[in-house]
Design an enzyme around this catalytic site. Structure first.
Site, short mmCIF file in Angstrom:
data_model
loop_
_atom_site.label_atom_id
_atom_site.label_comp_id
_atom_site.label_asym_id
_atom_site.label_seq_id
_atom_site.Cartn_x
_atom_site.Cartn_y
_atom_site.Cartn_z
N PHE A 43 19.04 68.06 47.06
CA PHE A 43 19.88 66.68 46.63
C PHE A 43 19.88 66.18 48.32
O PHE A 43 20.04 66.74 49.51
CB PHE A 43 21.28 67.02 46.64
N ASN A 70 32.57 68.03 56.61
CA ASN A 70 32.20 66.70 56.28
C ASN A 70 33.19 66.61 54.69
O ASN A 70 33.80 67.37 54.37
CB ASN A 70 30.75 66.59 55.90
N LYS A 113 42.22 79.14 70.99
CA LYS A 113 42.49 77.63 70.80
C LYS A 113 42.04 76.83 72.14
O LYS A 113 42.54 77.24 73.21
CB LYS A 113 43.77 77.11 70.44
N ASP A 142 24.07 70.13 59.79
CA ASP A 142 22.80 70.16 60.51
C ASP A 142 22.85 70.84 61.87
O ASP A 142 22.09 71.85 62.17
CB ASP A 142 22.28 68.83 60.64
N ASP A 200 17.45 75.69 58.18
CA ASP A 200 17.29 74.72 56.91
C ASP A 200 17.32 75.73 55.53
O ASP A 200 16.39 76.34 55.40
CB ASP A 200 16.23 73.70 56.91
N ILE A 201 18.54 75.53 54.75
CA ILE A 201 18.45 76.66 53.88
C ILE A 201 17.43 76.26 52.55
O ILE A 201 16.78 77.08 52.11
CB ILE A 201 19.91 76.44 53.00
N LYS A 206 12.35 62.99 52.04
CA LYS A 206 12.92 64.29 52.01
C LYS A 206 12.07 65.44 51.09
O LYS A 206 11.93 66.61 51.32
CB LYS A 206 14.38 64.38 51.66
N LYS A 257 10.32 68.86 52.23
CA LYS A 257 10.89 70.14 51.84
C LYS A 257 9.65 70.71 50.92
O LYS A 257 9.63 71.93 50.50
CB LYS A 257 12.08 70.00 51.05
#
Ligand SMILES: Cc1cc2nc3c(=O)[nH]c(=O)nc-3n(C[C@H](O)[C@H](O)[C@H](O)COP(=O)(O)O)c2cc1C
Length: 407
Positions: A332, A213, A292, A282, A311-312, A346, A350
């Site tokens: 964050f 990303n 390849k 995710d 999920d850390i 969120k 969490k």
């Protein structure tokens, strides 16, 4: 960014080849908003001229205690009283020995001895040949100047002007600027162990390609730097980014979300503050091809299947340490819309005391950002500023919450 705005520094040069770096250091100080008064020993004048240092600092340079420019003829008193710090860069082995003995037979040593120790810090950037550096006399003297209240900024390692390779090089001007800027920051997180994750993750499809990303890691790296500046011991778990490691920070490089999960959960066992800024994937591809994946000319596209990554943040937030309130967790959220609602949701999902929201496309790769702090009390905005400024504000916000927090 003018990190040293309002600061007045005495930059002391002693006799060493590294004097050539002091010109750049002086320039960086001025660029960072400081005013600089240069003082040189006689030996330093053999390596660089006062003319260069005067031109860069915009002030005439002092080299002698007998300088009659000062009405009371006491430059050693007048120049040091105005300073926020005296920085010796480069500081020769000889000068360190003179400091230890309390010698005062030239302007710079006289000024160091005559400075009010409680008010005017002395910062030393040694520079010398590796054998001089390793000599027990030098090491003994360094321990003594530290015990006498000076801050020794350390040395670099590598090729030396004498042709040898080893420890004893003066730190680079940019490193010294970072260390000296840090020196002036309030030590709000002294004794804390801060763990930060930063950057994107990379989920490999085959040995050539993968899914990642746009996270640049800049916000997380700024947070690691700000935490270090605030006096914390900092570990930074970094995804694949090309950013320099902040000074004094322990960096662990990882690639995939799974690598990041393992490195982070391990480091979290000793941490007291966890800031999860990384943009962790995710999902990862369900299968990984060893070779390849090739087009076969049929026009058929590969079908990608995904599995969810662990999920850390949630795992760390639910750990025994966090539940026992020994680990303050900050998440964050990078969103593209409805920031307040998403950030609030969120935080609750969490189960963490503080969630920081930002708009992904407005932050990725940028040097500045705007943050939204969401805690049990409500929502607060930190308006647009450089990421380092915001990171420092965030450290203040975290420090204020440490004595008493709720999820
Ligand atoms: C070419 C040359 C390079 C030198 N480089 C260094 C050096 O990097 N570090 C150091 O401690 N001394 C170095 N010295 C020795 C110092 O210049 C010498 O000890 C001097 O007396 C230091 O004086 P000061 O501490 O008053 O500046 C060098 C000497 C020469 C001739």
């Amino acid at each position: 960014m003018q990190d040293l705005a309002g600061k007045h520094l005495v930059l002391g040069l002693t006799g060493g080849i590294a004097c050539y770096k002091s010109a750049e250091l002086c320039r960086l100080f001025v660029k960072a908003g400081a005013t600089v008064q240069v003082v040189m020993t006689e030996a330093a004048e053999q390596f660089i001229t006062p003319v260069t240092m005067q031109a860069l600092s915009g002030r005439t340079v002092y080299t002698s205690q007998w300088d009659t420019r000062e009405p009371n003829n006491m430059p050693h008193i007048n120049l040091s009283r105005e300073a926020d710090a005296i920085v010796l860069a480069p500081c020769s082995a000889d000068f360190i020995a003179r400091l230890v003995q309390g010698r005062s037979d030239d302007l710079l040593s006289l000024m160091c001895l005559a400075r009010p120790m409680d008010r005017i810090p002395l910062l030393i950037a040694p520079a010398m040949n590796r054998e001089m550096w390793a000599h027990p006399a030098t090491q003994r003297n360094l321990m003594q100047v530290s015990a006498d209240g000076a801050t020794v900024l350390g040395v670099g390692s590598g090729w030396q002007a004498c042709g040898e390779t080893g420890d004893g090089r003066m730190l680079e001007p940019a490193q010294l600027l970072e260390d000296i800027t840090a020196f002036f920051q309030p030590k709000l997180l002294a004794g804390q162990k801060v763990l930060v994750t930063a950057g994107p993750t990379f989920e490999a499809l085959d040995p050539i390609r993968g899914i990642t990303n746009h996270s640049s890691g800049k916000m997380g790296f700024a947070i690691a730097r700000a935490a270090r500046e605030a006096g914390a011991e900092v570990t930074l778990v970094a995804g694949p980014v090309h950013l320099p490691t902040p000074r004094g920070v322990t960096r662990v490089d990882v690639l995939s979300a799974q690598d990041m999960f393992e490195a982070t959960t391990r480091a979290a066992q000793g941490a007291s503050i966890f800031v999860a800024t990384a943009a962790v994937a995710d999902w990862r591809p369900a299968t990984h091809s060893d070779q390849k994946i090739k087009k076969d000319g049929s026009g058929k596209t590969p079908v990608l299947d995904f599995v969810e990554n662990a999920d850390i943040l949630l795992t760390v937030a639910k750990s025994e340490r966090a539940q026992a309130k020994k680990l303050f967790c900050v998440g964050f959220a990078a969103e593209s819309e409805n920031l307040v609602e998403h950030a609030k949701a969120k935080r609750e999902r969490k189960g963490i005391p503080l969630l920081v929201g930002n708009i992904g496309p407005l932050t990725f790769g940028q040097d500045d950002n705007a943050l939204l702090l969401v805690d049990a009390q409500g929502v607060r905005e930190l308006p647009r500023a450089s990421k380092l400024t915001l990171a420092r504000e965030l450290m203040t916000e975290i420090a204020a919450r440490l004595p008493d927090w709720s999820v």
